[in-house]
Design an enzyme around this catalytic site. Structure first.
Site: not given
Ligand code: ZN
Length: 274
Positions: A77-78, A81, A154
């Site tokens: 996930h990170e 981003h 988010d």
């Molecule tokens: Zn996030």
């Protein structure tokens, strides 16, 4: 307590743009505590950097232990981003990715530092920011074919931004520069977005445009991650090993990202979809 010679006030001012007075007071306080803890009479830039993360994302919570699947999901996930954010303009450089839990809810975080003072955002930057916000969720869906609950904040932020772009900043061709939201409550409650009374048709059009903007940004985030799938995998592995990625080793990774063919057009076009 005084300021160390290495403290670059101009850089500090840039990095703290957008923080409230209370955040700033907190930041200086935390930095002074760091210096005191290390028996120093002066606050160094490094103290400000530690304080900055604490104020922005909260204290490290190493006691919060994630199971291996959760940890892996957070890492993808990170990195999602970070990879999407690295291709976008305007929001500053991706400076750090971490999967050390912090604060009340952050299981991991990606730190983007503004590289100049910004008061205005241009349309393509808003688009890029929405795609970056959706990049975490997009990575989960590209890798696992399903998404976790970790992306709700988010999605909230991305939707708010899309709604503001359309209703407050007049960034749509069909509706034009008419403010459909009242921005008066902003001073009181920050992000509150109260819609003006509009006809059913207009309201439907606003909802359609928000959905189109979000869908477009989501498809673009996925396209970026699919095109850079190997980099997504290798970076996630490194992050799982080291927990934190920053500095030159992060820059070397981010420099390898390739933009998908349609990215520049999508950023520039006024069409909400891809
Ligand atoms: Zn996030």
């Amino acid at each position: 307590m005084k300021l160390g010679e290495d403290v670059d006030l101009e850089l500090l001012a840039t990095r703290t743009s957008g923080l409230t007075g209370a955040d700033l007071a907190n930041l200086v306080n935390e930095a002074a505590l760091m210096a005191a803890r290390n028996n120093r009479q002066a606050i160094l830039m490094a103290d400000f950097e530690v304080a900055f993360e604490r104020v922005l994302v909260g204290l490290e919570k190493r006691s919060r232990v994630l199971n291996p699947i959760e940890r892996q999901t957070v890492a993808y996930h990170e990195v999602g981003h970070a990879l999407v954010g690295a291709l976008m303009t305007g929001r500053g450089k991706v400076e750090k990715i971490s999967i050390v839990p912090r604060g009340v809810g952050a299981l991991g975080y990606t730190l983007q530092m503004p590289d100049e003072d910004r008061f205005l955002m241009i349309e393509d930057e808003i688009r890029g920011q929405i795609a970056t916000l959706l990049g975490g969720r997009a990575a989960e869906s590209v890798v696992f074919g399903k998404v976790s609950t970790g992306a709700s904040d988010d999605i909230q932020k991305a939707t708010n931004l899309a709604e503001k772009a359309i209703t407050l900043y007049g960034m749509s061709d069909t509706l034009g520069p008419i403010a459909f939201a009242s921005n008066q409550s902003q001073f009181l409650e920050g992000d509150t977005n109260t819609r003006r009374a509009v006809s059913g048709n207009v309201s439907t059009e606003i909802d359609r445009l928000i959905k189109e903007t979000i869908d477009g940004a989501n498809s673009m985030a996925k396209a970026i991650l699919e095109q850079n799938r190997e980099l997504l995998e290798s970076t996630t592995q490194i992050l799982l090993d080291r927990e934190v990625l920053e500095g030159e080793s992060l820059r070397i990774i981010l420099r390898q990202i390739q933009a998908p063919a349609g990215l520049a057009d999508w950023l520039q076009s006024r069409k909400a979809s891809v």
